[in-house]
Design a protein around this motif. Sequence first.
Motif, short mmCIF file in Angstrom:
data_model
loop_
_atom_site.label_atom_id
_atom_site.label_comp_id
_atom_site.label_asym_id
_atom_site.label_seq_id
_atom_site.Cartn_x
_atom_site.Cartn_y
_atom_site.Cartn_z
N THR A 197 -0.85 3.94 -5.17
CA THR A 197 -1.38 2.69 -5.68
C THR A 197 -1.38 1.61 -4.60
O THR A 197 -0.61 1.67 -3.65
CB THR A 197 -0.56 2.17 -6.88
N SER A 198 -2.25 0.63 -4.79
CA SER A 198 -2.28 -0.57 -3.95
C SER A 198 -2.02 -1.76 -4.88
O SER A 198 -2.76 -1.95 -5.85
CB SER A 198 -3.63 -0.73 -3.25
N ASP A 199 -0.96 -2.53 -4.59
CA ASP A 199 -0.50 -3.56 -5.50
C ASP A 199 -0.41 -4.91 -4.79
O ASP A 199 -0.03 -4.97 -3.61
CB ASP A 199 0.87 -3.21 -6.08
N ALA A 234 -4.81 4.52 -3.04
CA ALA A 234 -4.12 4.14 -1.80
C ALA A 234 -4.17 5.33 -0.85
O ALA A 234 -5.18 6.02 -0.76
CB ALA A 234 -2.69 3.69 -2.09
N GLY A 235 -3.04 5.60 -0.17
CA GLY A 235 -3.02 6.60 0.89
C GLY A 235 -3.46 7.99 0.45
O GLY A 235 -4.19 8.68 1.17
N GLU A 263 -12.74 3.18 -1.98
CA GLU A 263 -11.36 2.71 -2.11
C GLU A 263 -11.19 1.32 -1.50
O GLU A 263 -10.48 0.46 -2.05
CB GLU A 263 -10.40 3.70 -1.46
N PHE A 276 0.84 -1.19 0.00
CA PHE A 276 0.00 0.00 0.00
C PHE A 276 0.88 1.24 0.00
O PHE A 276 1.49 1.58 1.01
CB PHE A 276 -0.93 -0.01 1.21
N VAL A 325 -8.31 -1.38 6.26
CA VAL A 325 -7.52 -2.07 5.24
C VAL A 325 -7.08 -3.44 5.76
O VAL A 325 -7.22 -4.46 5.08
CB VAL A 325 -6.30 -1.23 4.83
N ILE A 350 -9.87 -2.04 -3.42
CA ILE A 350 -8.76 -2.84 -2.93
C ILE A 350 -9.16 -4.30 -2.80
O ILE A 350 -8.45 -5.21 -3.23
CB ILE A 350 -8.26 -2.27 -1.58
N SER A 373 -0.31 2.63 4.40
CA SER A 373 -1.75 2.45 4.58
C SER A 373 -2.12 1.07 5.10
O SER A 373 -3.29 0.81 5.38
CB SER A 373 -2.49 2.73 3.26
N SER A 374 -1.13 0.17 5.22
CA SER A 374 -1.42 -1.14 5.82
C SER A 374 -1.75 -1.02 7.30
O SER A 374 -2.26 -1.96 7.91
CB SER A 374 -0.23 -2.09 5.63
#
Length: 444
Positions: free
Chosen positions: A202-204, A231-232, A361, A198, A398, A365, A392-393
């Motif tokens: 972007t969140s990947d 993401a954040g 969001e 995170f 999340v 995710i 953001s984890s």
Amino acid sequence: MTAAPLAPTIGVDFGTTNTVVSLTHGDDHAHLVRFSIDNRDLFAFRSALSFHSVQGAAGAANERVVEAGPWAIESYLEDPLETRFIQSFKTFAASQAFTETRILNKRYQFEDLLAAFLLRLKDHAGEQLAALPPRIIVGRPVTFAGSSPNEALALSRYEEAFKRLGFEDIRYAYEPVGAAFFFARQLKQDATVLVADFGGGTSDFSLVRFQRDPDGTLRSTPLSRSGVGVAGDAFDYRIIDQLVSPELGKGSEYRSFSNNLPIPQRYYAAFARWDQLALLRASKDMRDIRALERIALEPEKIAALIEVLDGNHGYALYRSVSALKEALSSQTQATFKFEAGSVDIEKTVQRSEFEGWIKPELTAIETAVGEALDRADLSEAGVDRVFLTGGSSFVPAVREIFLSRFGAEKIESGGEFESIASGLALIGRESDLDLWTMRAGAEG
């Protein structure tokens, strides 16, 4: 994974919020590049730029002083009105709409911004980066940020910027795969690992199978990947949109002839995004905002918006938003506080409210996690470990996505800022680089 005796390698995690660099020195370990400022030792180098105009000698043109990282923040705080401060500019990387911006009467394309940032980072690293390794592995998101990201354009811009530092063997690896290589060092047995990274933009997600051979060598096989361009920074947008923008005129009206019309939403869409905020002050929209103050039904709110923009208070706003997110990660209620000149906004926020704001969001995710599983033809039961990394984890909502799907016993976290860069440097030592990396212009 095989660590053959190769030349030193360098891994660069150019992030939306922070950039981290790691090196290998002929061994199986990755070593972080560190920076010293004001008696602080750090490795997370803020992905920010500042441009400051300094008066030259009599008759000479003004000098343009460029800074990056924490030094950019210092420059901005010393003279905010005369300093152009830019953060989250990675968000522009894949945008065809962003061609250039003018800063102190000079045009900058994205690759110019990135090259300027990297050169200042290298200078501040001193002897650590005095002799650059021949091979560099640069992290890239699975899905670049933006509504219609152009991946090829982003990589070509990266390529141009890194070439300006003198690199010739430039390869790109997915950021969550870099994190997987970092995490794999602690594995004691075969495992299928889901890495969730995170970042700011972007969140990947990446699924990798790690297996240990009889001789102890750890082999790795990529299974699937997915990503989403939120993401954040998207969480930040929701906070600003809910708490700040209404106090600065969002949702209010202005008088045009005999009609009451809504203040254009686009001003606040730009205001609430870190990458756009730096550009709004110098855009033609700023002239329109100033004109609106005279005809607004609530002119004091438009005046407050103008004051925040003219006073270049974007960094103060960033700190207020970050403080709220951090507080809500450990508390069920927190106070948002933003002061900028005469503007003073203070509100109590429930964690449940914040989670409601970021519901779109969170849904995106969770959908991307499901896509990674589907592409690998795996169910949750087929995943042995889940490694969460990135700032953001820490957001409880999340984490709950993964706790509910995989169970607490499978969840691991750590190295939130170093995992990707260190893993990228280790990837550079792989014997089959084509399995893990790509070049600009090649298919991912």
